[in-house]
Design an enzyme around this catalytic site. Structure first.
Site, PDB file in Angstrom:
ATOM      1  N   ASP A  53      -4.309  -3.904 -18.983  1.00 27.45           N
ATOM      2  CA  ASP A  53      -3.265  -2.869 -19.112  1.00 27.45           C
ATOM      3  C   ASP A  53      -3.320  -2.145 -20.464  1.00 27.45           C
ATOM      4  OD1 ASP A  53      -2.334  -3.629 -16.581  1.00 27.45           O
ATOM      5  OD2 ASP A  53      -0.984  -5.130 -17.428  1.00 27.45           O
ATOM      6  N   MET A  67      -3.832  -7.028  -6.824  1.00 23.42           N
ATOM      7  CA  MET A  67      -3.209  -8.046  -7.661  1.00 23.42           C
ATOM      8  C   MET A  67      -4.212  -9.086  -8.172  1.00 23.42           C
ATOM      9  SD  MET A  67      -0.299  -6.801  -7.860  1.00 23.42           S
ATOM     10  CE  MET A  67       0.662  -8.070  -8.674  1.00 23.42           C
ATOM     11  N   ARG A  68      -5.299  -8.606  -8.738  1.00 23.76           N
ATOM     12  CA  ARG A  68      -6.260  -9.523  -9.352  1.00 23.76           C
ATOM     13  C   ARG A  68      -6.706  -8.943 -10.678  1.00 23.76           C
ATOM     14  NH1 ARG A  68      -8.957 -13.445  -6.860  1.00 23.76           N
ATOM     15  NH2 ARG A  68     -10.793 -13.130  -8.141  1.00 23.76           N
ATOM     16  N   HIS A  94       0.661   1.014 -13.481  1.00 18.58           N
ATOM     17  CA  HIS A  94       1.323  -0.186 -13.995  1.00 18.58           C
ATOM     18  C   HIS A  94       2.824   0.093 -14.108  1.00 18.58           C
ATOM     19  CE1 HIS A  94       1.732  -3.954 -16.122  1.00 18.58           C
ATOM     20  NE2 HIS A  94       2.523  -3.330 -16.970  1.00 18.58           N
ATOM     21  N   SER A 109       3.200   3.816 -15.640  1.00 20.67           N
ATOM     22  CA  SER A 109       2.101   4.486 -16.343  1.00 20.67           C
ATOM     23  C   SER A 109       0.859   4.466 -15.464  1.00 20.67           C
ATOM     24  CB  SER A 109       1.741   3.725 -17.637  1.00 20.67           C
ATOM     25  OG  SER A 109       2.874   3.461 -18.429  1.00 20.67           O
ATOM     26  N   GLU A 126      -9.758  -4.941 -21.417  1.00 21.70           N
ATOM     27  CA  GLU A 126      -8.502  -5.523 -21.897  1.00 21.70           C
ATOM     28  C   GLU A 126      -7.363  -5.142 -20.948  1.00 21.70           C
ATOM     29  OE1 GLU A 126      -5.625  -5.421 -25.788  1.00 21.70           O
ATOM     30  OE2 GLU A 126      -7.564  -4.410 -25.911  1.00 21.70           O
ATOM     31  N   ASN A 140      -5.476   2.698 -12.711  1.00 19.58           N
ATOM     32  CA  ASN A 140      -4.453   1.774 -12.218  1.00 19.58           C
ATOM     33  C   ASN A 140      -3.079   2.381 -12.464  1.00 19.58           C
ATOM     34  OD1 ASN A 140      -3.347  -0.744 -11.320  1.00 19.58           O
ATOM     35  ND2 ASN A 140      -3.019  -1.345 -13.456  1.00 19.58           N
ATOM     36  N   ARG A 156     -14.348 -15.820 -10.548  1.00 21.20           N
ATOM     37  CA  ARG A 156     -13.960 -14.406 -10.638  1.00 21.20           C
ATOM     38  C   ARG A 156     -15.186 -13.511 -10.721  1.00 21.20           C
ATOM     39  NH1 ARG A 156      -8.801 -12.919 -11.193  1.00 21.20           N
ATOM     40  NH2 ARG A 156      -7.466 -14.651 -11.726  1.00 21.20           N
ATOM     41  N   GLY A 159       0.792  -1.232   0.000  1.00 18.41           N
ATOM     42  CA  GLY A 159       0.000   0.000   0.000  1.00 18.41           C
ATOM     43  C   GLY A 159       0.820   1.275   0.000  1.00 18.41           C
ATOM     44  N   GLN A 178       8.794   6.999  -8.626  1.00 23.62           N
ATOM     45  CA  GLN A 178       8.055   7.768  -9.633  1.00 23.62           C
ATOM     46  C   GLN A 178       6.554   7.489  -9.570  1.00 23.62           C
ATOM     47  OE1 GLN A 178       9.558  10.233 -11.189  1.00 23.62           O
ATOM     48  NE2 GLN A 178      11.314   9.549  -9.989  1.00 23.62           N
TER      49      GLN A 178
HETATM   50  C1  GRF Z   1       3.257  -1.133  -7.534  1.00 27.11           C
HETATM   51  O1  GRF Z   1       4.610  -1.184  -7.829  1.00 27.11           O
HETATM   52  C2  GRF Z   1       2.439  -1.115  -8.814  1.00 27.11           C
HETATM   53  O2  GRF Z   1       3.172  -0.772  -9.924  1.00 27.11           O
HETATM   54  C3  GRF Z   1       1.941  -2.515  -8.963  1.00 27.11           C
HETATM   55  O3  GRF Z   1       1.884  -3.039  -7.672  1.00 27.11           O
HETATM   56  C4  GRF Z   1       2.767  -2.349  -6.813  1.00 27.11           C
HETATM   57  C5  GRF Z   1       2.036  -2.011  -5.571  1.00 27.11           C
HETATM   58  O4  GRF Z   1       2.835  -1.467  -4.562  1.00 27.11           O
HETATM   59  N1  GRF Z   1       0.677  -2.486  -9.677  1.00 27.11           N
HETATM   60  P1  GRF Z   1       2.155  -0.835  -3.274  1.00 27.11           P
HETATM   61  O5  GRF Z   1       1.256  -1.912  -2.650  1.00 27.11           O
HETATM   62  O6  GRF Z   1       1.400   0.386  -3.665  1.00 27.11           O
HETATM   63  O7  GRF Z   1       3.312  -0.522  -2.355  1.00 27.11           O
END
Ligand code: GRF
Length: 224
Positions: free
Chosen positions: A150, A95-96, A114, A141, A148, A112, A70, A17, A178
Site C-alpha cells: 500500500d 485479498m492476497r 485501498h 485511494s 512495499e 489497486n 506465495r 467484485g 466513492q
Molecule cells: C474494496 O472495498 C476495496 O477497498 C478492498 O476490497 C474491497 C473489494 O470489494 N481492497 P469488491 O470485491 O470490489 O466489492
C-alpha cells in the site's frame, strides 16, 4: 486524430467484485476505453466470477490452496495474467499480498484500490482503525502497486466524512460508493495515456505530480 485501441485489462478479484462491476459498466457504456480480457480469482466461489460471465468475459480461478508458497502461486499467476497480454492489471478486492515475483514484472501496469486515505491506515481493517483513531474524514485511494504494501504512488483519492454514529459497516459502504467513482476514473486516465508511473513517480499529462487529486462525494468528476 487516430483513435487509440482499447487498453487490454485483466482484473484480479477474491470476492464480491463490485469494483469489477464498475469497470464492466464503464466498458459497456463506452466511458472506459478498455477491453477486459479476463477476470481471475484466487477463490472459486467469488461472486465477481459470475459478474464476469454475465458480461461475457473469460472468468478463471487460480486457487492459492494448491500452492506450497506465495512465490510459486505468484509465478503461476504471472503466467496466467501474461497470457492475456494486458496493458493494465486491476486489483479489485484481491485479498492476497503479492510478492516481487508478480509485482516486479508488472510494475507500472498494476493498480489497486485501498480503503483509506493513504498513507493513513495501510493494511487491513481500515474502517475499524479509522473509527478507533477518531478521524473526521476517511476515504479511499487508487495507487500503483510496488513491492512495499500500500505504498505506491497515489493516482486519485476520495474523501468521505465520518459520522458520530458510524460503524465499520456504514463507513465501508460510504467509502465503497466513492471507490466505484474514482477507480474507473483512474483506469480511464491510464487508458487515455494521461497517467503513468515512471521510476516510482506519478506522471500526470507527462509532468510529475506529488499531491494526487482528492475528490469529495459532491464533486463532479468530469471536470478533472
Ligand atoms: C474494496 O472495498 C476495496 O477497498 C478492498 O476490497 C474491497 C473489494 O470489494 N481492497 P469488491 O470485491 O470490489 O466489492
Amino acid at each position: 486524430m487516430t483513435k487509440r485501441a482499447p487498453l487490454p485489462v485483466v482484473v484480479l478479484i477474491s470476492g464480491n467484485g463490485s469494483n469489477l462491476q464498475s469497470m464492466i459498466d464503464g466498458q459497456a457504456s463506452g466511458d472506459l476505453p478498455i477491453d477486459i480480457r479476463a477476470v481471475i480469482s484466487n477463490r472459486p466461489n467469488a461472486f465477481g466470477l459470475e459478474r464476469a460471465r454475465r458480461a461475457g468475459i473469460t472468468a478463471e480461478v487460480l486457487d492459492h490452496r494448491g500452492f506450497d508458497s506465495r512465490e510459486h502461486y505468484d509465478a503461476a499467476l504471472l503466467e496466467r495474467v501474461e497470457a492475456y497480454a494486458p496493458g493494465l492489471v486491476v486489483l479489485a478486492g484481491f485479498m492476497r499480498i503479492l510478492t516481487p515475483t508478480f509485482v516486479g514484472p508488472m510494475q507500472g501496469r498494476l493498480i489497486n484500490v485501498h480503503p483509506s486515505l493513504l498513507p493513513a491506515f495501510r493494511g487491513l481493517h481500515t474502517h475499524e482503525r479509522a473509527l478507533e483513531a477518531g478521524v473526521e474524514e476517511h476515504g479511499c485511494s487508487v495507487h500503483f502497486v510496488i513491492p512495499e504494501l500500500d505504498a505506491g504512488p497515489v493516482i486519485v483519492q476520495a474523501r468521505v466524512p465520518v459520522h458520530p454514529d458510524d460503524t465499520p459497516e456504514t463507513l465501508a459502504r460510504r467509502v465503497q460508493v466513492q471507490e466505484h467513482r474514482i477507480y474507473p476514473l483512474a483506469v480511464r486516465w491510464i487508458a487515455e495515456g494521461r497517467v503513468r508511473m515512471d521510476d516510482h513517480q506519478l506522471l500526470f499529462d507527462g509532468k510529475p505530480r506529488h499531491a494526487p487529486p482528492v475528490v469529495r462525494a459532491e464533486d463532479e468528476l468530469a471536470a478533472l
